[in-house]
Motif scaffolding. Sequence first.
Motif, PDB file in Angstrom:
ATOM      1  N   ALA A  59      -6.836   5.356  14.278  1.00 46.95           N
ATOM      2  CA  ALA A  59      -6.442   4.024  14.764  1.00 46.95           C
ATOM      3  C   ALA A  59      -6.733   2.979  13.800  1.00 46.95           C
ATOM      4  CB  ALA A  59      -6.526   3.655  16.030  1.00 46.95           C
ATOM      5  N   PHE A  60      -8.059   2.810  13.464  1.00 49.92           N
ATOM      6  CA  PHE A  60      -8.515   1.924  12.512  1.00 49.92           C
ATOM      7  C   PHE A  60      -8.007   1.974  10.907  1.00 49.92           C
ATOM      8  CE2 PHE A  60     -12.804   1.491  15.236  1.00 49.92           C
ATOM      9  CZ  PHE A  60     -12.244   0.243  15.679  1.00 49.92           C
ATOM     10  N   VAL A  62      -5.003   3.109  10.419  1.00 51.49           N
ATOM     11  CA  VAL A  62      -3.773   2.952  10.261  1.00 51.49           C
ATOM     12  C   VAL A  62      -3.612   1.111  10.349  1.00 51.49           C
ATOM     13  CG1 VAL A  62      -1.575   2.742  11.564  1.00 51.49           C
ATOM     14  CG2 VAL A  62      -2.647   4.962  11.143  1.00 51.49           C
ATOM     15  N   LEU A  63      -4.472   0.665  11.347  1.00 54.97           N
ATOM     16  CA  LEU A  63      -4.485  -0.802  11.246  1.00 54.97           C
ATOM     17  C   LEU A  63      -4.855  -1.283  10.057  1.00 54.97           C
ATOM     18  CD1 LEU A  63      -4.084  -3.115  13.446  1.00 54.97           C
ATOM     19  CD2 LEU A  63      -6.491  -2.890  13.922  1.00 54.97           C
ATOM     20  N   VAL A  66      -2.025  -1.137   7.577  1.00 51.96           N
ATOM     21  CA  VAL A  66      -0.826  -2.188   7.480  1.00 51.96           C
ATOM     22  C   VAL A  66      -1.311  -3.573   7.626  1.00 51.96           C
ATOM     23  CG1 VAL A  66       0.350  -3.073   9.601  1.00 51.96           C
ATOM     24  CG2 VAL A  66       0.323  -0.636   9.500  1.00 51.96           C
ATOM     25  N   VAL A  67      -2.404  -3.927   7.979  1.00 51.36           N
ATOM     26  CA  VAL A  67      -2.783  -5.256   7.682  1.00 51.36           C
ATOM     27  C   VAL A  67      -3.158  -5.731   6.262  1.00 51.36           C
ATOM     28  CG1 VAL A  67      -4.779  -7.070   8.241  1.00 51.36           C
ATOM     29  CG2 VAL A  67      -3.741  -5.638  10.018  1.00 51.36           C
ATOM     30  N   TYR A  81      -9.682  -5.561   4.279  1.00 47.46           N
ATOM     31  CA  TYR A  81      -8.967  -5.077   5.690  1.00 47.46           C
ATOM     32  C   TYR A  81      -9.336  -3.503   5.476  1.00 47.46           C
ATOM     33  CZ  TYR A  81      -7.226  -9.593   6.138  1.00 47.46           C
ATOM     34  OH  TYR A  81      -7.089 -11.029   6.052  1.00 47.46           O
ATOM     35  N   ALA A  85     -12.035  -1.169   7.890  1.00 40.96           N
ATOM     36  CA  ALA A  85     -11.222  -0.083   8.690  1.00 40.96           C
ATOM     37  C   ALA A  85     -12.266   0.921   8.356  1.00 40.96           C
ATOM     38  CB  ALA A  85     -10.079  -0.092   8.455  1.00 40.96           C
TER      39      ALA A  85
END
Length: 101
Positions: A59-60, A62-63, A66-67, A81, A85
């Motif tokens: 999840a980290f 992917v986040l 994306v960011v 970013y 992550a």
Amino acid sequence: MTSDAAPADRRIGDLVATLLLIGFSVGASVVLFFVSLLWAMGTYDNTLAIVLGGYLPLAFAVLGAVVGIVALSRRRRAFWYPLTALVLSIVVWLIAAAIAR
């Protein structure tokens, strides 16, 4: 003439660093996911550690990806970013490894 070249070089460097960090972050989180799956198949029976060590790094990553891409599109410094992550993924996985043992 030099004022135009400096931002373009910095932009290319940020783009390359961000894309490399996104790739490394996603790759590392996949490896951490499969290692935490080995905990599930082994002698460890701690669901919290498996969820923390397996799904949260994904999840980290992917986040962060994306960011990072959104920041690249807005022409901001974006390599922070996916780097953040990656660090958070490793820290959470180490905490999960401590819980699993």
